[in-house]
Design a protein around this motif. Structure first.
Motif, PDB file in Angstrom:
ATOM      1  N   PHE A 142      32.384  49.965  29.758  1.00 21.48           N
ATOM      2  CA  PHE A 142      33.690  50.352  30.356  1.00 21.48           C
ATOM      3  C   PHE A 142      33.640  50.236  31.881  1.00 21.48           C
ATOM      4  N   LEU A 143      32.500  50.380  32.502  1.00 20.06           N
ATOM      5  CA  LEU A 143      32.632  50.088  34.002  1.00 20.06           C
ATOM      6  C   LEU A 143      33.091  48.536  34.291  1.00 20.06           C
ATOM      7  N   PHE A 144      32.557  47.756  33.539  1.00 20.92           N
ATOM      8  CA  PHE A 144      32.873  46.183  33.666  1.00 20.92           C
ATOM      9  C   PHE A 144      34.270  45.952  33.355  1.00 20.92           C
ATOM     10  N   TRP A 145      34.797  46.658  32.255  1.00 22.97           N
ATOM     11  CA  TRP A 145      36.280  46.431  32.063  1.00 22.97           C
ATOM     12  C   TRP A 145      37.178  47.111  33.258  1.00 22.97           C
ATOM     13  N   SER A 146      36.698  48.265  33.867  1.00 20.59           N
ATOM     14  CA  SER A 146      37.462  48.813  34.774  1.00 20.59           C
ATOM     15  C   SER A 146      37.441  47.838  36.229  1.00 20.59           C
ATOM     16  N   PHE A 147      36.197  47.438  36.206  1.00 19.62           N
ATOM     17  CA  PHE A 147      36.064  46.602  37.498  1.00 19.62           C
ATOM     18  C   PHE A 147      36.752  45.547  37.594  1.00 19.62           C
ATOM     19  N   TYR A 148      37.115  44.712  36.244  1.00 22.19           N
ATOM     20  CA  TYR A 148      37.743  43.578  36.389  1.00 22.19           C
ATOM     21  C   TYR A 148      39.584  44.079  36.618  1.00 22.19           C
ATOM     22  N   ARG A 149      39.795  45.162  35.990  1.00 25.03           N
ATOM     23  CA  ARG A 149      40.998  45.673  36.448  1.00 25.03           C
ATOM     24  C   ARG A 149      41.169  46.099  37.729  1.00 25.03           C
ATOM     25  N   VAL A 150      40.415  46.909  38.253  1.00 23.47           N
ATOM     26  CA  VAL A 150      40.600  47.262  39.718  1.00 23.47           C
ATOM     27  C   VAL A 150      40.676  45.979  40.657  1.00 23.47           C
ATOM     28  N   ILE A 151      39.711  45.258  40.572  1.00 23.92           N
ATOM     29  CA  ILE A 151      39.657  43.900  41.315  1.00 23.92           C
ATOM     30  C   ILE A 151      40.767  43.292  41.093  1.00 23.92           C
ATOM     31  N   GLY A 152      41.463  42.991  39.986  1.00 26.86           N
ATOM     32  CA  GLY A 152      42.545  42.153  39.776  1.00 26.86           C
ATOM     33  C   GLY A 152      43.575  42.675  40.533  1.00 26.86           C
ATOM     34  N   TRP A 153      43.813  44.090  40.603  1.00 28.75           N
ATOM     35  CA  TRP A 153      45.029  44.626  41.302  1.00 28.75           C
ATOM     36  C   TRP A 153      44.638  44.752  43.043  1.00 28.75           C
ATOM     37  N   LEU A 154      43.346  44.633  43.189  1.00 27.73           N
ATOM     38  CA  LEU A 154      43.197  44.834  44.620  1.00 27.73           C
ATOM     39  C   LEU A 154      43.128  43.475  45.462  1.00 27.73           C
ATOM     40  N   ALA A 155      42.522  42.433  44.545  1.00 28.14           N
ATOM     41  CA  ALA A 155      42.062  41.200  45.591  1.00 28.14           C
ATOM     42  C   ALA A 155      43.349  40.512  45.825  1.00 28.14           C
ATOM     43  N   ASN A 156      43.189  39.639  46.814  1.00 30.69           N
ATOM     44  CA  ASN A 156      44.408  38.851  47.381  1.00 30.69           C
ATOM     45  C   ASN A 156      44.492  37.468  46.640  1.00 30.69           C
ATOM     46  N   PHE A 157      43.627  37.404  45.336  1.00 28.22           N
ATOM     47  CA  PHE A 157      43.855  36.128  44.726  1.00 28.22           C
ATOM     48  C   PHE A 157      43.369  36.476  43.216  1.00 28.22           C
ATOM     49  N   ASP A 158      43.723  35.529  42.359  1.00 29.34           N
ATOM     50  CA  ASP A 158      43.369  36.113  40.856  1.00 29.34           C
ATOM     51  C   ASP A 158      41.950  35.860  40.600  1.00 29.34           C
ATOM     52  N   LEU A 159      41.327  36.768  40.172  1.00 24.56           N
ATOM     53  CA  LEU A 159      39.916  36.868  39.587  1.00 24.56           C
ATOM     54  C   LEU A 159      39.847  36.784  38.109  1.00 24.56           C
ATOM     55  N   PRO A 160      39.724  35.800  37.485  1.00 24.88           N
ATOM     56  CA  PRO A 160      39.672  35.701  36.172  1.00 24.88           C
ATOM     57  C   PRO A 160      38.923  36.836  35.595  1.00 24.88           C
ATOM     58  N   ALA A 161      39.393  37.762  34.424  1.00 22.71           N
ATOM     59  CA  ALA A 161      38.831  38.826  33.850  1.00 22.71           C
ATOM     60  C   ALA A 161      37.524  38.115  33.153  1.00 22.71           C
ATOM     61  N   ASP A 162      36.480  39.004  33.181  1.00 27.92           N
ATOM     62  CA  ASP A 162      35.123  38.850  32.106  1.00 27.92           C
ATOM     63  C   ASP A 162      34.735  37.230  32.405  1.00 27.92           C
ATOM     64  N   ALA A 163      34.894  36.751  33.729  1.00 33.31           N
ATOM     65  CA  ALA A 163      34.440  35.359  33.901  1.00 33.31           C
ATOM     66  C   ALA A 163      33.101  35.820  34.259  1.00 33.31           C
ATOM     67  N   SER A 164      32.017  34.762  34.162  1.00 32.74           N
ATOM     68  CA  SER A 164      30.819  35.306  34.310  1.00 32.74           C
ATOM     69  C   SER A 164      29.820  34.234  35.276  1.00 32.74           C
ATOM     70  N   ASN A 165      29.097  34.561  35.855  1.00 35.85           N
ATOM     71  CA  ASN A 165      28.196  33.351  36.842  1.00 35.85           C
ATOM     72  C   ASN A 165      27.963  32.189  36.128  1.00 35.85           C
ATOM     73  N   PHE A 166      27.871  32.286  34.849  1.00 38.59           N
ATOM     74  CA  PHE A 166      27.514  31.068  34.003  1.00 38.59           C
ATOM     75  C   PHE A 166      28.871  30.147  34.022  1.00 38.59           C
ATOM     76  N   ALA A 167      28.304  29.129  34.756  1.00 37.79           N
ATOM     77  CA  ALA A 167      29.507  28.028  34.948  1.00 37.79           C
ATOM     78  C   ALA A 167      29.008  26.845  35.256  1.00 37.79           C
ATOM     79  N   LEU A 168      29.823  25.640  34.988  1.00 41.13           N
ATOM     80  CA  LEU A 168      29.710  24.245  35.682  1.00 41.13           C
ATOM     81  C   LEU A 168      30.784  24.227  37.001  1.00 41.13           C
ATOM     82  N   MET A 169      30.010  23.585  37.949  1.00 43.11           N
ATOM     83  CA  MET A 169      31.202  23.547  39.119  1.00 43.11           C
ATOM     84  C   MET A 169      30.862  21.973  39.621  1.00 43.11           C
ATOM     85  N   ASP A 170      32.046  21.532  39.813  1.00 35.50           N
ATOM     86  CA  ASP A 170      32.115  19.815  40.386  1.00 35.50           C
ATOM     87  C   ASP A 170      31.361  20.016  41.795  1.00 35.50           C
TER      88      ASP A 170
END
Ligand code: UDP
Ligand code: MG
Length: 317
Positions: A142-170
């Motif tokens: 529930f805390l994770f879920w709320s966090f992504y909704r709150v930050i989605g509303w607060l942040a000045n750019f789009d943070l994809p919901a439920d995206a994890s640190n696990f990633a490939l970056m060029d």
């Protein structure tokens, strides 16, 4: 269109390690197996960052380096600097055309490398895992879920919901992240902030293999605060609004008191209204100072300009 050609594909895998002695052996074997299966023309490297472990992780890491010469590197930090700083240390050391970041506790499934690399070949610069299932308890979920909704509303750019640190970056993105020296980092935010072409692929999050969470709710809270205060001025805006509303309220109260005294000729019981207003305004003030203080503390961290981490030693063969 892809900006790298298939014949110079080299991947650096980076993983932070904090007291993972019981997970490391199977983790390293699984990651190297998944990397082998990719058949990369220029091979790969695995950079394990020992974030000040107090168990036998350091020793096990050095053994892994000896067992896989030219492939595994261990960076030992001088103390525990936190996961985000450990990842930063790995990024600074990495030389691949792409980097993959994953946890060393077995929660991130190396089988996803295949999908990451396919998307990378299609031309995506960031391919992140989107959690399809969580193994945490209901409260945490529930805390994770709320966090992504709150930050989605607060942040000045789009943070994809439920995206994890696990990633490939060029390497473009890795280079951009290396060039951002800010403290109190929130990797998922910075990664989204840089732009480029990004996409998510669904990956089921497994249960931690051995031991308990090293980050815990406290660590997650710290990250959430970094996310909010590093990417948003909404907390300050809230207090500007609260300040204006209380100003209006007190103006109303003054008019009302004048009316009672001068026109209606009533006697005011001063102590009650005073108690209410002083505690109310006192509370609002303290909260507002607290919020401003949060930004000031972060400015202070930046001004001190201490490095994000200190390397004790690096082992490679
Ligand atoms: N970790 C780290 N430093 C820390 C805390 C954690 O390097 O201070 C590592 C840890 O070894 C793991 C990853 O970061 O590989 C994620 O930590 P954890 O599993 O505790 O986080 P959770 O999965 O509970 O969010
Ligand atoms: Mg974990």
């Amino acid at each position: 269109m892809s900006h790298h050609s298939a014949d110079n594909e080299r991947i650096s895998v980076i993983s932070p390690v904090y007291n993972e002695q019981d997970n490391l052996r199977s983790f390293v074997a699984e990651v190297l197996g998944a990397l082998d299966a990719l058949n990369l023309p220029k091979g790969y490297e695995l950079i394990l960052v020992n974030d000040g472990s107090t168990d036998d992780s350091a020793m096990i890491l050095d053994v892994c380096v000896r067992e896989h010469p030219g492939v595994v590197t261990a960076i030992h930090l001088a103390r525990n600097f936190g996961m985000e700083s450990a990842i930063m240390a790995g990024l600074e050391e990495s030389r691949g055309n792409a980097v993959i970041i994953l946890d060393s506790d077995g929660q991130d499934d190396p089988a996803a490398f295949q999908a990451f690399v396919e998307k990378w070949r299609e031309g995506y610069d960031v391919v992140y895992a989107v959690r399809t299932s969580r193994k945490e308890g209901a409260v945490q979920r529930f805390l994770f879920w709320s966090f992504y909704r709150v930050i989605g509303w607060l942040a000045n750019f789009d943070l994809p919901a439920d995206a994890s640190n696990f990633a490939l970056m060029d390497q473009n993105v890795a280079e951009a992240l290396r060039s951002m020296p800010e403290r109190n980092r929130f990797l998922r935010g910075l990664r989204a902030w840089v732009g480029f072409r990004q996409c998510g692929v669904p990956v089921a999050r497994r249960a931690r293999q051995k031991g308990k969470t090293r980050l815990g709710l406290r660590g997650q809270w710290k990250l959430a605060m970094n996310a909010i205060f590093a990417f948003s001025y909404v907390p300050l805006f809230v207090f500007r609004i609260a300040g204006m509303l209380t100003l209006l309220l007190s103006a109303g109260l003054i008019l009302w008191a004048l009316y009672c005294k001068l026109i209606a000729g009533l006697e005011l019981r001063a102590w009650a209204s005073q108690l209410i207003s002083t505690s109310f305004f006192g509370g609002i003030n303290l909260l507002g100072i607290g919020v401003v203080g949060e930004y000031v503390a972060r400015i202070h961290d930046e001004v001190k300009a201490r490095p994000n981490f200190i390397v004790q030693r690096i082992t490679r063969e």
